[in-house]
Motif scaffolding. Structure first.
Motif, mmCIF file in Angstrom:
data_model
loop_
_atom_site.group_PDB
_atom_site.id
_atom_site.type_symbol
_atom_site.label_atom_id
_atom_site.label_comp_id
_atom_site.label_asym_id
_atom_site.label_seq_id
_atom_site.Cartn_x
_atom_site.Cartn_y
_atom_site.Cartn_z
ATOM 1 N N ALA A 177 1.766 12.705 4.615
ATOM 2 C CA ALA A 177 2.447 12.794 3.483
ATOM 3 C C ALA A 177 2.420 11.224 2.711
ATOM 4 C CB ALA A 177 3.505 13.747 3.480
ATOM 5 N N ASP A 178 2.117 11.300 1.157
ATOM 6 C CA ASP A 178 2.383 9.945 0.548
ATOM 7 C C ASP A 178 3.688 10.631 -0.946
ATOM 8 O OD1 ASP A 178 1.070 7.823 1.845
ATOM 9 O OD2 ASP A 178 -0.713 9.832 1.097
ATOM 10 N N THR A 179 4.553 10.090 -0.865
ATOM 11 C CA THR A 179 5.489 10.234 -1.737
ATOM 12 C C THR A 179 5.508 8.802 -2.635
ATOM 13 O OG1 THR A 179 6.366 11.794 -0.260
ATOM 14 C CG2 THR A 179 7.679 11.021 -3.237
ATOM 15 N N ILE A 180 5.447 9.261 -4.086
ATOM 16 C CA ILE A 180 5.726 8.017 -4.929
ATOM 17 C C ILE A 180 6.781 9.087 -6.139
ATOM 18 C CG2 ILE A 180 4.608 6.602 -6.881
ATOM 19 C CD1 ILE A 180 1.527 7.058 -5.551
ATOM 20 N N PHE A 181 7.770 7.467 -6.297
ATOM 21 C CA PHE A 181 8.684 8.206 -7.291
ATOM 22 C C PHE A 181 8.713 6.651 -7.971
ATOM 23 C CE2 PHE A 181 13.386 7.100 -8.598
ATOM 24 C CZ PHE A 181 12.819 8.092 -9.543
ATOM 25 N N ASN A 182 8.968 6.963 -9.649
ATOM 26 C CA ASN A 182 8.851 5.501 -10.773
ATOM 27 C C ASN A 182 9.982 6.560 -11.296
ATOM 28 O OD1 ASN A 182 6.459 4.598 -10.109
ATOM 29 N ND2 ASN A 182 5.415 6.740 -10.672
ATOM 30 N N TRP A 183 10.652 5.384 -11.908
ATOM 31 C CA TRP A 183 11.712 5.671 -13.156
ATOM 32 C C TRP A 183 12.158 4.759 -13.866
ATOM 33 C CZ3 TRP A 183 16.506 2.569 -13.295
ATOM 34 C CH2 TRP A 183 18.062 3.416 -13.832
ATOM 35 N N ASN A 184 12.675 4.586 -15.188
ATOM 36 C CA ASN A 184 13.127 3.809 -15.671
ATOM 37 C C ASN A 184 13.004 4.523 -17.133
ATOM 38 O OD1 ASN A 184 10.295 4.297 -16.796
ATOM 39 N ND2 ASN A 184 11.520 3.906 -18.354
ATOM 40 N N THR A 185 14.691 3.326 -17.628
ATOM 41 C CA THR A 185 15.182 3.542 -18.631
ATOM 42 C C THR A 185 14.739 3.169 -19.927
ATOM 43 O OG1 THR A 185 16.460 0.752 -18.855
ATOM 44 C CG2 THR A 185 17.174 2.348 -17.430
ATOM 45 N N GLY A 186 15.547 4.427 -20.869
ATOM 46 C CA GLY A 186 14.813 3.967 -22.165
ATOM 47 C C GLY A 186 13.833 3.259 -22.799
ATOM 48 N N LEU A 225 4.030 14.457 -5.263
ATOM 49 C CA LEU A 225 3.475 13.947 -3.107
ATOM 50 C C LEU A 225 2.129 14.464 -3.272
ATOM 51 C CD1 LEU A 225 4.927 14.765 -0.289
ATOM 52 C CD2 LEU A 225 5.205 17.069 -1.062
ATOM 53 N N ARG A 226 1.833 14.313 -2.277
ATOM 54 C CA ARG A 226 0.794 13.954 -2.098
ATOM 55 C C ARG A 226 0.130 14.612 -0.530
ATOM 56 N NH1 ARG A 226 -3.705 9.843 -3.181
ATOM 57 N NH2 ARG A 226 -3.143 8.618 -1.318
ATOM 58 N N LEU A 227 -0.073 15.183 0.265
ATOM 59 C CA LEU A 227 -1.504 15.515 1.924
ATOM 60 C C LEU A 227 -2.322 15.560 2.029
ATOM 61 C CD1 LEU A 227 1.677 18.829 1.835
ATOM 62 C CD2 LEU A 227 2.368 16.425 2.870
ATOM 63 N N SER A 228 -2.049 14.865 2.438
ATOM 64 C CA SER A 228 -3.891 14.860 3.097
ATOM 65 C C SER A 228 -4.416 14.388 5.074
ATOM 66 C CB SER A 228 -4.243 13.498 2.879
ATOM 67 O OG SER A 228 -3.443 12.238 3.546
ATOM 68 N N LYS A 229 -5.477 15.287 5.775
ATOM 69 C CA LYS A 229 -5.754 15.908 6.518
ATOM 70 C C LYS A 229 -7.330 14.993 6.722
ATOM 71 C CE LYS A 229 -6.226 18.901 10.201
ATOM 72 N NZ LYS A 229 -6.332 17.786 10.464
ATOM 73 N N ALA A 230 -7.547 14.543 7.403
ATOM 74 C CA ALA A 230 -8.309 13.368 7.963
ATOM 75 C C ALA A 230 -9.509 15.014 8.546
ATOM 76 C CB ALA A 230 -8.258 12.183 9.138
ATOM 77 N N ILE A 231 -10.931 15.213 8.456
ATOM 78 C CA ILE A 231 -10.818 16.174 9.347
ATOM 79 C C ILE A 231 -12.582 15.663 10.211
ATOM 80 C CG2 ILE A 231 -12.439 18.228 9.492
ATOM 81 C CD1 ILE A 231 -10.777 19.442 7.120
ATOM 82 N N GLN A 232 -12.216 15.505 11.609
ATOM 83 C CA GLN A 232 -13.741 14.883 11.931
ATOM 84 C C GLN A 232 -14.882 15.507 12.328
ATOM 85 O OE1 GLN A 232 -12.817 12.822 15.202
ATOM 86 N NE2 GLN A 232 -14.777 12.051 16.563
ATOM 87 N N LEU A 233 -15.947 14.860 11.295
ATOM 88 C CA LEU A 233 -17.013 16.119 11.899
ATOM 89 C C LEU A 233 -17.996 15.432 12.711
ATOM 90 C CD1 LEU A 233 -17.892 15.945 7.688
ATOM 91 C CD2 LEU A 233 -16.837 17.529 9.495
ATOM 92 N N ARG A 234 -18.179 14.894 13.416
ATOM 93 C CA ARG A 234 -18.994 14.108 14.715
ATOM 94 C C ARG A 234 -17.657 13.410 15.661
ATOM 95 N NH1 ARG A 234 -24.954 12.684 12.118
ATOM 96 N NH2 ARG A 234 -25.351 14.075 10.942
ATOM 97 N N SER A 235 -18.307 14.096 16.869
ATOM 98 C CA SER A 235 -17.676 13.372 17.628
ATOM 99 C C SER A 235 -18.076 11.584 17.841
ATOM 100 C CB SER A 235 -18.086 14.154 19.279
ATOM 101 O OG SER A 235 -19.869 13.635 19.859
#
Length: 235
Positions: A177-186, A225-235
């Motif tokens: 899970a990757d979360t990025i928060f950006n804030w700036n004044t006007g 917010l980004r969710l990612s999962k690595a799936i192994q296709l071969r052993s």
């Protein structure tokens, strides 16, 4: 342009360049510190200063003058309460003469602090920046509000505060899970009358005593917010 009968009409506007036009450049200096702890915490801090010199800007050399003040040796633009008889161009036979100059300057002070923290399942990064950026060049070909008072063009540029944060969380079942928060004044902006009070054919006049970029717009923030999962296709 020549009308019927041989009468010559001067152009309403021409662009020229200053004889001493020079290439703009900046002086950059920065000092930074970083320290790490056994717990995995890293603290950073830096201070930077940028001095801008010979920045491009334009000015109307033939903007109308206040003739009542000129009689007393004072060079200033026409005022909104003066009539056409009290205002006149330095050269009445020509229109606007917009000169490109390299007389603009600027200064930018930036203070940054941040930290990084690494755990077995979580990485956190955060950086805060405080900026004090001022300059008197509204743009290469943008004209000032008052062509005879360029000091009033000195004003803020860019946001004052900025915060960036990110977190990476390693979850069960090989999910990240990757979360990025950006804030700036006007951003700063300029209060204008919307009228041509000084008769220079530009409607960028400001109320008396109001500098450029004296107001501040709304702030901004976003969260991703980004969710990612690595799936192994071969052993």
């Amino acid at each position: 342009r020549v009308l019927d009968g041989g009468v010559k009409i001067p152009p309403s506007e021409i662009r020229v360049r200053a004889e001493d036009l020079a290439a703009p450049y900046t002086w950059n200096s920065e000092i930074s510190l970083e320290t790490s702890f056994a717990s995995g915490l890293t603290l950073t801090g830096s201070y930077g200063f940028v001095r801008s010199i010979h920045q491009f800007r334009s000015r109307n050399l033939n903007a109308p003058l206040d003739l009542t003040a000129l009689a007393g040796g004072v060079l200033r633009s026409c005022q909104s309460d003066l009539d056409n008889l009290s205002c006149g161009r330095p050269d009445s036979t020509r229109g606007n003469i917009n000169q490109l100059e390299s007389t603009g300057v600027g200064s930018d002070h930036r203070l940054r602090v941040g930290f990084r923290k690494r755990l077995s399942f979580l990485n956190i990064n955060a950086n805060y920046t405080f900026s004090s950026n001022y300059q008197d060049s509204p743009g290469n070909f943008n004209l000032p509000s008052d062509n005879y008072d360029l000091d009033s063009e000195w004003g803020r540029s860019g946001e004052r505060n900025r915060l960036n944060m990110s977190a990476n969380l390693r979850m069960p079942w090989n999910i990240n899970a990757d979360t990025i928060f950006n804030w700036n004044t006007g951003q700063p902006y300029t209060l204008e009358t919307g009228r041509d009070d000084n008769q220079d054919t530009s409607t960028n006049d400001r109320p008396a005593g109001v500098p450029r970029n004296s107001l501040t717009g709304p702030g901004f923030f976003d969260v991703n917010l980004r969710l990612s999962k690595a799936i192994q296709l071969r052993s």
